[in-house]
Enzyme design. Structure first.
Site, PDB file in Angstrom:
ATOM      1  N   ASN A  88     -71.963  -5.141  38.308  1.00  8.65           N
ATOM      2  CA  ASN A  88     -70.633  -5.674  38.552  1.00  8.65           C
ATOM      3  C   ASN A  88     -70.735  -7.191  38.714  1.00  8.65           C
ATOM      4  OD1 ASN A  88     -69.537  -3.020  38.639  1.00  8.65           O
ATOM      5  ND2 ASN A  88     -70.262  -2.796  40.740  1.00  8.65           N
ATOM      6  N   ILE A 134     -77.806   2.034  49.792  1.00 13.89           N
ATOM      7  CA  ILE A 134     -77.506   2.555  51.122  1.00 13.89           C
ATOM      8  C   ILE A 134     -76.321   3.537  51.094  1.00 13.89           C
ATOM      9  CG2 ILE A 134     -75.820   0.809  51.896  1.00 13.89           C
ATOM     10  CD1 ILE A 134     -77.496   0.594  54.502  1.00 13.89           C
ATOM     11  N   GLY A 172     -65.758  -5.475  41.049  1.00 10.39           N
ATOM     12  CA  GLY A 172     -66.311  -4.638  42.110  1.00 10.39           C
ATOM     13  C   GLY A 172     -67.593  -5.157  42.729  1.00 10.39           C
ATOM     14  N   GLN A 173     -67.969  -6.395  42.423  1.00 10.57           N
ATOM     15  CA  GLN A 173     -69.197  -6.928  43.030  1.00 10.57           C
ATOM     16  C   GLN A 173     -68.944  -7.250  44.501  1.00 10.57           C
ATOM     17  OE1 GLN A 173     -70.779 -10.567  41.317  1.00 10.57           O
ATOM     18  NE2 GLN A 173     -72.780 -10.267  42.305  1.00 10.57           N
ATOM     19  N   SER A 174     -69.765  -6.674  45.376  1.00 13.89           N
ATOM     20  CA  SER A 174     -69.628  -6.937  46.811  1.00 13.89           C
ATOM     21  C   SER A 174     -70.802  -7.722  47.373  1.00 13.89           C
ATOM     22  CB  SER A 174     -69.461  -5.621  47.587  1.00 13.89           C
ATOM     23  OG  SER A 174     -70.570  -4.775  47.388  1.00 13.89           O
ATOM     24  N   HIS A 186     -77.753  -7.711  40.689  1.00 14.64           N
ATOM     25  CA  HIS A 186     -78.402  -6.410  40.853  1.00 14.64           C
ATOM     26  C   HIS A 186     -77.915  -5.463  39.784  1.00 14.64           C
ATOM     27  CE1 HIS A 186     -74.786  -6.574  43.398  1.00 14.64           C
ATOM     28  NE2 HIS A 186     -74.621  -5.290  43.147  1.00 14.64           N
ATOM     29  N   HIS A 210     -77.340  -1.545  39.186  1.00 17.20           N
ATOM     30  CA  HIS A 210     -77.261  -0.185  39.717  1.00 17.20           C
ATOM     31  C   HIS A 210     -77.863   0.758  38.679  1.00 17.20           C
ATOM     32  CE1 HIS A 210     -74.023  -0.964  42.829  1.00 17.20           C
ATOM     33  NE2 HIS A 210     -73.767  -1.970  42.013  1.00 17.20           N
TER      34      HIS A 210
HETATM   35  P1  5GP Z   1     -71.876  -4.186  44.216  1.00 18.02           P
HETATM   36  O1  5GP Z   1     -70.697  -3.659  45.015  1.00 18.02           O
HETATM   37  O2  5GP Z   1     -72.105  -5.646  44.518  1.00 18.02           O
HETATM   38  O3  5GP Z   1     -71.833  -3.876  42.756  1.00 18.02           O
HETATM   39  O4  5GP Z   1     -73.133  -3.393  44.740  1.00 18.02           O
HETATM   40  C1  5GP Z   1     -73.700  -3.647  45.999  1.00 18.02           C
HETATM   41  C2  5GP Z   1     -74.400  -2.388  46.408  1.00 18.02           C
HETATM   42  O5  5GP Z   1     -75.243  -2.703  47.492  1.00 18.02           O
HETATM   43  C3  5GP Z   1     -73.460  -1.276  46.884  1.00 18.02           C
HETATM   44  O6  5GP Z   1     -73.650  -0.117  46.088  1.00 18.02           O
HETATM   45  C4  5GP Z   1     -73.860  -1.050  48.335  1.00 18.02           C
HETATM   46  O7  5GP Z   1     -73.825   0.300  48.713  1.00 18.02           O
HETATM   47  C5  5GP Z   1     -75.273  -1.617  48.373  1.00 18.02           C
HETATM   48  N1  5GP Z   1     -75.647  -2.150  49.667  1.00 18.02           N
HETATM   49  C6  5GP Z   1     -74.894  -2.942  50.478  1.00 18.02           C
HETATM   50  N2  5GP Z   1     -75.575  -3.259  51.585  1.00 18.02           N
HETATM   51  C7  5GP Z   1     -76.797  -2.656  51.471  1.00 18.02           C
HETATM   52  C8  5GP Z   1     -77.943  -2.610  52.322  1.00 18.02           C
HETATM   53  O8  5GP Z   1     -78.009  -3.201  53.395  1.00 18.02           O
HETATM   54  N3  5GP Z   1     -78.994  -1.876  51.887  1.00 18.02           N
HETATM   55  C9  5GP Z   1     -78.974  -1.212  50.686  1.00 18.02           C
HETATM   56  N4  5GP Z   1     -80.069  -0.511  50.362  1.00 18.02           N
HETATM   57  N5  5GP Z   1     -77.918  -1.240  49.863  1.00 18.02           N
HETATM   58  C10 5GP Z   1     -76.829  -1.956  50.258  1.00 18.02           C
END
Ligand code: 5GP
Ligand code: ZN
Length: 117
Positions: free
Chosen positions: A90, A36, A96-98, A103, A105
């Protein structure tokens, strides 16, 4: 306790279709969809349908779906005509995992720096 899906998990909701996403590919084990908030001209995520919290929760029981995720990465990048790309996962807040659902990337379409920030 093992949970196929976590009712509070954002990516489990995408798997179930409760939250919309731009799906690129899905099969019985994995889903690929556009991020997103893309950090590169091409930025999509590949996730297992089953809820696994992060790379730190991969084990001999669930690792088959991880293999499938990488098969999907190979397949989808080929279909998109991408030869050069970066795969990132992450694990944990400091890294940096949110979203706490495993998942990968997949980023492509620009020069990448190393080491990552
Ligand atoms: P992280 O920060 O955990 O490594 O990656 C999480 C990813 O999920 C981020 O790049 C963020 O932009 C993406 N993301 C968060 N919420 C959503 C959503 O509702 N839809 C999509 N398609 N991606 C999301
Ligand atoms: Zn989940």
């Amino acid at each position: 306790m093992f949970q196929a899906q976590n009712p509070d998990c954002l990516f489990c909701k995408i798997v179930k279709g409760e939250i919309p996403a731009k799906i690129i590919y899905k099969d019985e084990k994995c889903v690929a969809f556009h991020d997103i908030d893309p950090q590169a001209p091409t930025h999509f995520l590949v996730i297992p349908k089953v809820h696994i919290g992060s790379c730190g929760e991969i084990n001999g029981t669930n690792s088959q779906v991880v293999c499938r995720c990488f098969e999907v990465i190979s397949k989808v990048t080929k279909e998109l005509g991408i030869t050069d790309f970066r795969v990132v996962s992450n694990c944990g807040a400091q890294a940096g995992q949110s979203v706490p659902h495993l998942h990968f990337h997949v980023l492509a379409g620009r020069d990448m720096t190393w080491p990552p920030g």
